[in-house]
Write a protein that holds these residues in place. Structure first.
Motif, mmCIF file in Angstrom:
data_model
loop_
_atom_site.group_PDB
_atom_site.id
_atom_site.type_symbol
_atom_site.label_atom_id
_atom_site.label_comp_id
_atom_site.label_asym_id
_atom_site.label_seq_id
_atom_site.Cartn_x
_atom_site.Cartn_y
_atom_site.Cartn_z
ATOM 1 N N TRP A 1 0.833 -1.201 0.000
ATOM 2 C CA TRP A 1 0.000 0.000 0.000
ATOM 3 C C TRP A 1 0.866 1.249 0.000
ATOM 4 O O TRP A 1 2.065 1.188 0.276
ATOM 5 C CB TRP A 1 -0.923 0.003 1.219
ATOM 6 N N SER B 1 -0.681 4.510 1.253
ATOM 7 C CA SER B 1 -1.163 5.470 2.248
ATOM 8 C C SER B 1 -2.349 4.859 3.002
ATOM 9 O O SER B 1 -2.786 3.747 2.695
ATOM 10 C CB SER B 1 -1.581 6.796 1.593
ATOM 11 N N ASP B 2 -2.851 5.594 3.973
ATOM 12 C CA ASP B 2 -4.030 5.224 4.751
ATOM 13 C C ASP B 2 -3.866 3.861 5.427
ATOM 14 O O ASP B 2 -4.824 3.104 5.560
ATOM 15 C CB ASP B 2 -5.284 5.250 3.866
ATOM 16 N N SER C 1 -4.994 2.012 0.706
ATOM 17 C CA SER C 1 -4.642 2.511 -0.623
ATOM 18 C C SER C 1 -3.771 1.433 -1.257
ATOM 19 O O SER C 1 -2.545 1.472 -1.219
ATOM 20 C CB SER C 1 -3.881 3.840 -0.518
ATOM 21 N N HIS D 1 -11.697 1.926 -4.368
ATOM 22 C CA HIS D 1 -10.556 2.705 -4.882
ATOM 23 C C HIS D 1 -9.282 1.893 -4.742
ATOM 24 O O HIS D 1 -9.234 0.890 -4.028
ATOM 25 C CB HIS D 1 -10.405 4.008 -4.087
ATOM 26 N N CYS D 2 -8.244 2.334 -5.430
ATOM 27 C CA CYS D 2 -6.915 1.763 -5.201
ATOM 28 C C CYS D 2 -5.875 2.872 -5.290
ATOM 29 O O CYS D 2 -6.198 4.037 -5.520
ATOM 30 C CB CYS D 2 -6.620 0.610 -6.160
ATOM 31 N N SER D 3 -4.635 2.506 -5.108
ATOM 32 C CA SER D 3 -3.559 3.486 -4.983
ATOM 33 C C SER D 3 -3.189 4.125 -6.322
ATOM 34 O O SER D 3 -3.163 3.464 -7.361
ATOM 35 C CB SER D 3 -2.327 2.813 -4.384
ATOM 36 N N SER D 4 -2.856 5.393 -6.264
ATOM 37 C CA SER D 4 -2.337 6.073 -7.452
ATOM 38 C C SER D 4 -0.932 5.591 -7.785
ATOM 39 O O SER D 4 -0.397 5.909 -8.860
ATOM 40 C CB SER D 4 -2.332 7.593 -7.236
ATOM 41 N N CYS E 1 -11.858 11.119 -6.472
ATOM 42 C CA CYS E 1 -11.169 10.660 -5.259
ATOM 43 C C CYS E 1 -12.059 10.898 -4.048
ATOM 44 O O CYS E 1 -12.033 11.971 -3.445
ATOM 45 C CB CYS E 1 -9.838 11.378 -5.076
ATOM 46 N N ASP F 1 -4.539 10.143 -3.188
ATOM 47 C CA ASP F 1 -3.762 8.933 -3.448
ATOM 48 C C ASP F 1 -4.668 7.720 -3.624
ATOM 49 O O ASP F 1 -4.229 6.673 -4.068
ATOM 50 C CB ASP F 1 -2.778 8.679 -2.299
ATOM 51 N N GLN F 2 -5.943 7.872 -3.272
ATOM 52 C CA GLN F 2 -6.914 6.774 -3.361
ATOM 53 C C GLN F 2 -7.905 7.112 -4.478
ATOM 54 O O GLN F 2 -8.877 7.821 -4.264
ATOM 55 C CB GLN F 2 -7.622 6.585 -2.023
#
Length: 592
Positions: free
Chosen positions: A113, A115-116, A120, A154-157, A211, A216-217
């Motif tokens: 991951w 973040s978070d 993320s 969502h997923c990570s950028s 977002c 980032d998500q």
């Protein structure tokens, strides 16, 4: 995979599984009309899940749980030992300290991951190497009912999918939700204050990605059936690696439509129904639990008609119970309890009073007055808590959740801290463990972890205050010291769990009625399905001794009644309950 026709015992036509899946897909993608494209997509999904078209429909009213079940909620690295993979350390701790009372474990996101704290996700099909590997996940799932997060919104950028999105390549080309700044997004409901749209430069020009949570998500685009297929592949992989319970993270936000709230839309519910169809056919005791931190009635809608979530988080319980215990008045908690419908068989509430996030305030909307909420917030701030906010349509910010360790949230009342902190904390868990539903206990509640101000300051994240990381040696030392707060909390909760799991009246679907015993005594009645066992659960939620008039709860005189917790005989006129004492008065003690 050809479509099969089936006959029931009455001889009527019953379509095969692929047809049922195609029907659900048509609601999501084709306005309800089954087309050849939907039939082909249904066959693809069944192939991914390795399902046969002639599989029988699982009985939606089977309960996959009983009173013996309790889950622990934890990060994969909440307990650490030098030189050992944290997932291995976690299993060691479960085996040596919680085995017998904890039957399941929710390991919060264990994938790589950005973040978070895990939500993320960079790669859904990998285990974060800092935690361990899939063998470690399998080992936990082999002994405990393993809940895993399907971070579905969502997923990570930093994911390969998003990199491909920016390059207009597959897989990822059309995987992310976009909108125009000119779209009507004024009604969109969000739990954050950051701008909804993030401007990015893609190979084909400027795009504005959606977002819901952070930049980032990036929200996934379920209008593209390829995204659904990828999620189904992930589900199959998790099933193969020991996950039995799928927590659908932030699923209420899944379908986006400008001009609407983009919350709880019909197509979101249909995606949940579709995932349930696929998951329960793949494993007949697998479960879906929806994580929908929203007002109470909206949350309950995710039961559907017994065809969506097996369990929903009982999000209103934490703020209402904490409010009860710091005010000494159970009015609001009792009012809410009386409004809650009993879940039908095959569904259950997932009860919790602390989590890795905080005490959500949206689920208290309409249940606590604004004045009551403000008093609760100010009390929690005095006890070291922080408040996170969300943005409203008019640009104003509104409190969204309180970030605080539960043991510190209950260190006192609205008048301030007092000497009853541990008693109040145990009382909160005694109430939760008696309620209809399956209990989930956050690891930091189970061991009485206090606010981690150092972690909060080092990360700058409010939620970090309740995400402490223990060293195994230190935690074992604390639990071995009978005078420590941690040992007292742990032994107190484990004792309640041990008693609970033997009582048939504490089955998650056993009958429940709210009692009316005044503002300081909160009570409810549970009865087993065979009506052989009754338990009257009564807690003194005040810091003054209170008399419980046993004649008020209609104990049948021909039976012997005793408190399951203290063993005290209850065949008398009244009992004196000390501050925050709970009694479980039963006509029998089951030894299942």
């Amino acid at each position: 995979m050809p479509q099969a026709e089936h006959s029931s015992s009455h001889g009527e036509y019953r379509p095969g599984l692929s047809h049922r899946v195609a029907q659900q897909l048509s609601v999501i993608y084709a306005g309800g009309e089954i087309s050849p494209q939907m039939e082909a997509l249904a066959v693809e999904l069944l192939d991914i899940m390795r399902l046969d078209d002639d599989m029988p429909q699982p009985d939606p009213q089977i309960n996959h749980w009983d009173q013996r079940d309790a889950l622990m909620i934890t990060y994969g690295d909440s307990i650490q030992k030098e030189g050992e993979a944290p997932l291995q350390t976690l299993k060691y701790w479960l085996d040596h300290y919680a085995d017998g009372c904890i039957t399941g474990v929710h390991v919060l996101p264990f994938c790589p991951w950005s973040s978070d704290d895990g939500f993320s996700v960079i790669d859904y099909l990998q285990v974060n190497e800092s935690l361990g590997d899939w063998n470690d996940v399998l080992a936990i799932g082999a002994k405990y009912n393993l809940m895993g997060d399907l971070v579905i919104n969502h997923c990570s950028s930093a994911s390969q999918w998003f990199a491909n999105f920016l390059r207009n390549e597959e897989p990822g080309k059309d995987y992310f939700a976009t909108a125009s700044p000119q779209d009507d997004l004024s009604l969109v409901v969000r739990p954050r204050t950051s701008p909804l749209l993030r401007e990015v430069e893609a190979i084909d020009g400027t795009r504005h990605v959606w977002c819901t949570f952070s930049h980032d998500q990036v929200d996934l685009n379920f209008r593209n059936p390829e995204v659904l297929k990828r999620m189904v592949e992930i589900v199959r992989h998790y099933l193969d690696n020991g996950v039995r319970i799928f927590r659908l993270d932030a699923v209420a936000f899944l379908w986006k439509k400008p001009g609407t709230s983009s919350l709880n839309l019909r197509k979101t519910h249909e995606v949940v129904r579709l995932l349930r169809t696929l998951i329960e056919h793949a494993r007949d005791d697998a479960m879906i639990i929806t994580e929908t931190n929203i007002p109470n009635q909206e949350n309950l809608s995710y039961f559907g008609n017994g065809n969506e979530a097996h369990c929903v988080y009982n999000f209103s319980l934490p703020p209402l119970l904490v409010n009860t215990l710091v005010t000494g008045d159970c009015f609001y908690l009792k009012q809410w309890m009386m409004s809650m419908p009993p879940p039908q068989h095959g569904t259950a509430y997932f009860n919790f009073i602390a989590s890795h996030d905080g005490i959500g305030l949206r689920p208290a909307e309409g249940l606590l007055s604004d004045e009551e909420l403000q008093t609760l917030i100010s009390t929690m701030r005095r006890f070291g808590g922080h408040v996170s906010y969300r943005a409203l349509e008019d640009g104003q910010n509104k409190p969204y959740e309180i970030n605080i360790a539960l043991i510190d949230a209950l260190q006192g009342t609205t008048a301030g801290a007092d000497e009853y902190g541990i008693e109040r904390f145990i009382c909160a868990h005694a109430i939760m463990l008696g309620l209809e539903g399956i209990p989930g206990i956050y690891i930091h509640s189970l061991v009485g972890t206090h606010n981690d101000q150092e972690r909060l300051e080092s990360t700058g994240q409010n939620r970090a205050i309740n995400r402490h990381q223990w060293q195994l040696k230190e935690l074992e030392a604390q639990l071995g010291d009978t005078d420590s707060d941690h040992a007292q909390v742990f032994s107190g909760i484990m004792n309640l769990l041990s008693i609970r799991q033997k009582q048939s009246a504490f089955h998650p679907n056993a009958t429940q009625f709210t009692l009316h015993l005044g503002s300081s005594l909160f009570g409810f009645w549970r009865q087993s399905s065979d009506r052989r066992q009754s338990i009257f659960c009564v807690s003194n939620v005040s810091n003054e001794p209170e008399y419980l008039q046993l004649t008020d709860i209609n104990l049948i005189e021909a039976q012997d009644w005793s408190d399951l917790i203290s063993g005290e005989d209850c065949n008398k006129q009244q009992m004196l309950l000390e501050p925050y004492q709970t009694v479980w008065i039963s006509n029998r003690r089951d030894h299942r």
